[in-house]
Design a protein around this motif. Sequence first.
Motif, PDB file in Angstrom:
ATOM      1  N   TRP A 165      24.623 -21.896 -50.226  1.00 29.64           N
ATOM      2  CA  TRP A 165      23.487 -22.625 -50.799  1.00 29.64           C
ATOM      3  C   TRP A 165      23.900 -23.980 -51.341  1.00 29.64           C
ATOM      4  O   TRP A 165      23.159 -24.950 -51.243  1.00 29.64           O
ATOM      5  N   LEU A 166      25.103 -24.022 -51.893  1.00 32.28           N
ATOM      6  CA  LEU A 166      25.604 -25.309 -52.362  1.00 32.28           C
ATOM      7  C   LEU A 166      25.728 -26.260 -51.168  1.00 32.28           C
ATOM      8  O   LEU A 166      25.377 -27.437 -51.245  1.00 32.28           O
ATOM      9  N   GLY A 167      26.204 -25.701 -50.044  1.00 34.62           N
ATOM     10  CA  GLY A 167      26.315 -26.504 -48.822  1.00 34.62           C
ATOM     11  C   GLY A 167      24.955 -27.025 -48.386  1.00 34.62           C
ATOM     12  O   GLY A 167      24.806 -28.203 -48.038  1.00 34.62           O
ATOM     13  N   VAL A 168      23.946 -26.140 -48.433  1.00 38.38           N
ATOM     14  CA  VAL A 168      22.599 -26.557 -48.047  1.00 38.38           C
ATOM     15  C   VAL A 168      22.114 -27.674 -48.970  1.00 38.38           C
ATOM     16  O   VAL A 168      21.589 -28.695 -48.522  1.00 38.38           O
ATOM     17  N   LEU A 169      22.332 -27.476 -50.272  1.00 39.18           N
ATOM     18  CA  LEU A 169      21.932 -28.513 -51.235  1.00 39.18           C
ATOM     19  C   LEU A 169      22.623 -29.834 -50.922  1.00 39.18           C
ATOM     20  O   LEU A 169      22.017 -30.905 -50.989  1.00 39.18           O
ATOM     21  N   PHE A 170      23.890 -29.738 -50.554  1.00 36.28           N
ATOM     22  CA  PHE A 170      24.661 -30.940 -50.271  1.00 36.28           C
ATOM     23  C   PHE A 170      24.098 -31.685 -49.059  1.00 36.28           C
ATOM     24  O   PHE A 170      23.843 -32.886 -49.105  1.00 36.28           O
TER      25      PHE A 170
ATOM     26  N   PHE B  56      43.133 -28.137 -51.859  1.00 36.28           N
ATOM     27  CA  PHE B  56      42.223 -28.975 -51.092  1.00 36.28           C
ATOM     28  C   PHE B  56      40.772 -28.650 -51.390  1.00 36.28           C
ATOM     29  O   PHE B  56      39.887 -29.464 -51.145  1.00 36.28           O
ATOM     30  N   ALA B  57      40.536 -27.455 -51.930  1.00 33.63           N
ATOM     31  CA  ALA B  57      39.169 -27.124 -52.340  1.00 33.63           C
ATOM     32  C   ALA B  57      38.713 -28.127 -53.408  1.00 33.63           C
ATOM     33  O   ALA B  57      37.572 -28.601 -53.388  1.00 33.63           O
ATOM     34  N   ILE B  58      39.633 -28.479 -54.312  1.00 36.82           N
ATOM     35  CA  ILE B  58      39.267 -29.447 -55.356  1.00 36.82           C
ATOM     36  C   ILE B  58      39.046 -30.828 -54.740  1.00 36.82           C
ATOM     37  O   ILE B  58      38.106 -31.547 -55.096  1.00 36.82           O
ATOM     38  N   MET B  59      39.898 -31.185 -53.789  1.00 33.49           N
ATOM     39  CA  MET B  59      39.734 -32.473 -53.098  1.00 33.49           C
ATOM     40  C   MET B  59      38.337 -32.561 -52.484  1.00 33.49           C
ATOM     41  O   MET B  59      37.653 -33.585 -52.588  1.00 33.49           O
ATOM     42  N   LEU B  60      37.929 -31.462 -51.869  1.00 30.47           N
ATOM     43  CA  LEU B  60      36.609 -31.423 -51.248  1.00 30.47           C
ATOM     44  C   LEU B  60      35.509 -31.560 -52.308  1.00 30.47           C
ATOM     45  O   LEU B  60      34.532 -32.295 -52.123  1.00 30.47           O
ATOM     46  N   ASP B  61      35.694 -30.858 -53.440  1.00 28.17           N
ATOM     47  CA  ASP B  61      34.717 -30.956 -54.531  1.00 28.17           C
ATOM     48  C   ASP B  61      34.571 -32.406 -54.992  1.00 28.17           C
ATOM     49  O   ASP B  61      33.458 -32.895 -55.212  1.00 28.17           O
ATOM     50  N   ILE B  62      35.707 -33.093 -55.142  1.00 24.45           N
ATOM     51  CA  ILE B  62      35.671 -34.485 -55.615  1.00 24.45           C
ATOM     52  C   ILE B  62      34.871 -35.342 -54.630  1.00 24.45           C
ATOM     53  O   ILE B  62      34.022 -36.152 -55.030  1.00 24.45           O
TER      54      ILE B  62
ATOM     55  N   ALA C  52      26.166 -26.634 -61.093  1.00 19.81           N
ATOM     56  CA  ALA C  52      25.745 -25.798 -59.976  1.00 19.81           C
ATOM     57  C   ALA C  52      26.817 -24.764 -59.658  1.00 19.81           C
ATOM     58  O   ALA C  52      26.532 -23.577 -59.473  1.00 19.81           O
ATOM     59  N   GLN C  53      28.083 -25.235 -59.629  1.00 18.43           N
ATOM     60  CA  GLN C  53      29.192 -24.348 -59.324  1.00 18.43           C
ATOM     61  C   GLN C  53      29.247 -23.176 -60.308  1.00 18.43           C
ATOM     62  O   GLN C  53      29.476 -22.040 -59.917  1.00 18.43           O
ATOM     63  N   ASN C  54      29.001 -23.469 -61.591  1.00 14.16           N
ATOM     64  CA  ASN C  54      29.156 -22.420 -62.595  1.00 14.16           C
ATOM     65  C   ASN C  54      27.911 -21.576 -62.786  1.00 14.16           C
ATOM     66  O   ASN C  54      28.012 -20.430 -63.208  1.00 14.16           O
ATOM     67  N   TYR C  55      26.738 -22.162 -62.528  1.00 16.05           N
ATOM     68  CA  TYR C  55      25.526 -21.428 -62.889  1.00 16.05           C
ATOM     69  C   TYR C  55      24.691 -20.988 -61.689  1.00 16.05           C
ATOM     70  O   TYR C  55      23.823 -20.142 -61.812  1.00 16.05           O
ATOM     71  N   LEU C  56      24.959 -21.578 -60.505  1.00 15.80           N
ATOM     72  CA  LEU C  56      24.207 -21.183 -59.325  1.00 15.80           C
ATOM     73  C   LEU C  56      24.437 -19.703 -59.037  1.00 15.80           C
ATOM     74  O   LEU C  56      23.506 -18.948 -58.760  1.00 15.80           O
ATOM     75  N   GLN C  57      25.708 -19.283 -59.144  1.00 12.13           N
ATOM     76  CA  GLN C  57      26.059 -17.891 -58.888  1.00 12.13           C
ATOM     77  C   GLN C  57      25.264 -16.961 -59.791  1.00 12.13           C
ATOM     78  O   GLN C  57      24.705 -15.964 -59.346  1.00 12.13           O
TER      79      GLN C  57
ATOM     80  N   ALA D 244      29.737 -41.000 -60.704  1.00 11.76           N
ATOM     81  CA  ALA D 244      30.747 -40.008 -61.079  1.00 11.76           C
ATOM     82  C   ALA D 244      30.216 -39.102 -62.192  1.00 11.76           C
ATOM     83  O   ALA D 244      30.440 -37.888 -62.184  1.00 11.76           O
ATOM     84  N   VAL D 245      29.504 -39.713 -63.145  1.00  9.38           N
ATOM     85  CA  VAL D 245      28.970 -38.935 -64.265  1.00  9.38           C
ATOM     86  C   VAL D 245      27.917 -37.952 -63.757  1.00  9.38           C
ATOM     87  O   VAL D 245      27.951 -36.750 -64.070  1.00  9.38           O
ATOM     88  N   ILE D 246      26.990 -38.466 -62.954  1.00  7.75           N
ATOM     89  CA  ILE D 246      25.895 -37.634 -62.459  1.00  7.75           C
ATOM     90  C   ILE D 246      26.442 -36.577 -61.495  1.00  7.75           C
ATOM     91  O   ILE D 246      26.129 -35.389 -61.604  1.00  7.75           O
ATOM     92  N   GLY D 247      27.268 -37.009 -60.553  1.00  7.00           N
ATOM     93  CA  GLY D 247      27.779 -36.101 -59.522  1.00  7.00           C
ATOM     94  C   GLY D 247      28.617 -34.980 -60.126  1.00  7.00           C
ATOM     95  O   GLY D 247      28.426 -33.807 -59.792  1.00  7.00           O
ATOM     96  N   ALA D 248      29.544 -35.333 -61.009  1.00  3.27           N
ATOM     97  CA  ALA D 248      30.415 -34.315 -61.604  1.00  3.27           C
ATOM     98  C   ALA D 248      29.586 -33.333 -62.432  1.00  3.27           C
ATOM     99  O   ALA D 248      29.778 -32.119 -62.341  1.00  3.27           O
ATOM    100  N   SER D 249      28.645 -33.851 -63.226  1.00  2.00           N
ATOM    101  CA  SER D 249      27.850 -32.963 -64.081  1.00  2.00           C
ATOM    102  C   SER D 249      27.033 -31.983 -63.247  1.00  2.00           C
ATOM    103  O   SER D 249      27.079 -30.775 -63.471  1.00  2.00           O
ATOM    104  N   LEU D 250      26.307 -32.523 -62.272  1.00  2.00           N
ATOM    105  CA  LEU D 250      25.442 -31.666 -61.463  1.00  2.00           C
ATOM    106  C   LEU D 250      26.256 -30.638 -60.685  1.00  2.00           C
ATOM    107  O   LEU D 250      25.930 -29.453 -60.657  1.00  2.00           O
ATOM    108  N   PHE D 251      27.319 -31.113 -60.055  1.00  2.00           N
ATOM    109  CA  PHE D 251      28.099 -30.237 -59.184  1.00  2.00           C
ATOM    110  C   PHE D 251      28.733 -29.098 -59.975  1.00  2.00           C
ATOM    111  O   PHE D 251      28.666 -27.935 -59.585  1.00  2.00           O
ATOM    112  N   ILE D 252      29.310 -29.421 -61.116  1.00  2.54           N
ATOM    113  CA  ILE D 252      30.006 -28.378 -61.883  1.00  2.54           C
ATOM    114  C   ILE D 252      29.001 -27.413 -62.497  1.00  2.54           C
ATOM    115  O   ILE D 252      29.237 -26.204 -62.539  1.00  2.54           O
TER     116      ILE D 252
END
Lengths: 352, 260
Positions: free
Chosen positions: A328-333, A264-270, A295-300, A285-293
């Motif tokens: 922080w991802l939550g705040v960004l969201f 369900f974590a992935i469901m939430l990501d989608i 952020a997920q990989n490089y924010l840390q 979808a292009v913009i959202g997936a690119s930005l989110f992933i």
Amino acid sequence: MLGSLLSDDLPRSRLLAAALVAIVAALALAPFLFPGAAAINTAAKICIFIVLVASYDLLIGYTGIVSFAHTMFFGIGAYGVGLGLYSFGATWPVLFVGLLVALVAGIALALLIGLMSLRVRAIFFAMITLAVASAFMILATQFSEFTGGEDGRSFKVPELLRPATKFLDAPVLGVDINGRLAAYYLVFASAAALFLLALRIVNSPFGRVLQAIRENDMRAEALGYRVVYFRTVATLIAAAMAVAAGALSALWLRYTGPDTTLSFAIMLDILLMVVIGGMGTMYGAVIGASLFILAQNYLQRLMGLAAEALAGVPVLPHLVHPDRWLLWLGVLFVLSVYYFPSGIVGRLRGRK
Amino acid sequence: MSVPVLETRDLTIRFGGHVAVDAVSCAFRAGTLTAIVGPNGAGKTTYFNLISGQLAASAGAVLLDGEDITRLGAAGRATRGIGRAFQITNLFPNLTVIENVRLAVQARADNSRHLWSRWSRHVEWIARAERALEEVNLIDQRETIAAALPHGDKRKLEVAIMMALEPHVFMFDEPTAGMSVDEVPVILDLIHKLKAHGDKTILLVEHKMDVVRSLADRIIVLHNGQLVADGEPAAVIASPIVQEAYLGQAPGRKPEAAHG
Ligand SMILES: Nc1ncnc2c1ncn2[C@@H]1O[C@H](COP(=O)(O)OP(=O)(O)OP(=O)(O)O)[C@@H](O)[C@H]1O
Ligand SMILES: [Mg+2]
């Protein structure tokens, strides 16, 4: 040419067009621009999630159907291909049969859910998808003899796609021309084709009816559109595309497990990706997936650097500790939903 | 006489204990404009909903060209030629004006479910939608989002959507309600033109008696869900039952004043 490729649905914003060109170019040249396993994994994941998010946008953004079973179909695709390759050997026929079985199973399940519940109120439909997806996840982890349970299954892919397969002796521009590169371009090309397919479907007469149903299903019915038919077909198409994305994911990861496909974590990501990008826009979808992933990989990593730099200062290093990245991802969201309720694409188009 | 285009037989709907439409039997013929009048809450809109399929009847039947369509849903009835313009404006709010109408045109086409062709390439649908907008004087608002239209224009769009459906049976539910005086003639002209075709079956719910007088070939009166009068406009308006049940006042005063 461009018009027919994009189904006459152009970005309609210079900035958006520029962002899309940049993303597509970066993904197309990723192995050469960003060497290293981590970067190429990120690029492949973005490709796969663009398909997954686009198919979800078809449901939630275009048709107004809220489903929580989208990762289940993603999982069916991944398990179909993964377990096939694991059990029957790493050959192309097995791969295609696995994909076919997954498509049939996914579409049949979507049809069942659709016919059972698309007549009921939206909230009940959402609940039913949630229940079915949970049941599916439990089944997948319980039948561990067959599925590998929580651990999932690692498997080999057909020879052409293995890292050990060398096409050229010498690297080109510092990149080995091997099976792994072939696998990346298989993922990239399939994702591009599937995205353009989704774009065509939402711009077809059928797709326009979906938007009408989202806007006012009772009026659509009064015009002569059988709403249940359109909702069911939309659910089937979205499920089939999610299955395809799952198959790509299995091929790329050479692994299938609950955490990479069903959770369900992935469901939430989608959901977050489609909202951040902009619902009902496809390009979101292009913009959202690119930005989110990204952020997920490089924010840390970014936060790790910040925490080091702030060492010695009270409180602050704790706030930017890498473990806090989700916060922080939550705040960004929250900020992005607040400032761009129609998503990034909606915002860019609104400005013209 | 020939089979009526539309007929209801003992058509009834109950909401709990309340009988909103009570055994209404009535036949509607081609080339006739029937005005349906009655006080607020008489059941006019509910009667329409039973005919166009938004509500399912508790008892009785609806017949189209002699065929029983009582079990058919709203979509099936629309496909068979029953068109509806709603009293409470019922649009696709976040779509453009032209798209609202284009969707109605598309609904009539054989390839309305096409998955692969591009909607933008079906130029004949767009052209037909533009004509419907011209008919109601809304072509200048072509690209406006429907929700952003002023009230009068929304009413016009509501009518344009039904015109674009090109039905056999036109059901107008207070098409000019809430319109400013200068906007009303566009809609009335349109209904006049429709009448002039001579072969359309038109049902019109209307409170304004001058409008009813100028358009109707026949008036039926609903009161507490029952059909209480039916006939020539002059005779129905003059009948004591209408003076009492519908107008609820002494003859001579302007009836529409009662409805604000
Ligand atoms: N879905 C419903 N559930 C319960 N009662 C309803 C429903 N629809 C209509 N009614 C009731 O049926 C009666 C008839 O309502 P209807 O809207 O048909 O009146 P009307 O003649 O169109 O009035 P108006 O001139 O105000 O438009 C009213 O008492 C209304 O409250
Ligand atoms: Mg009414």
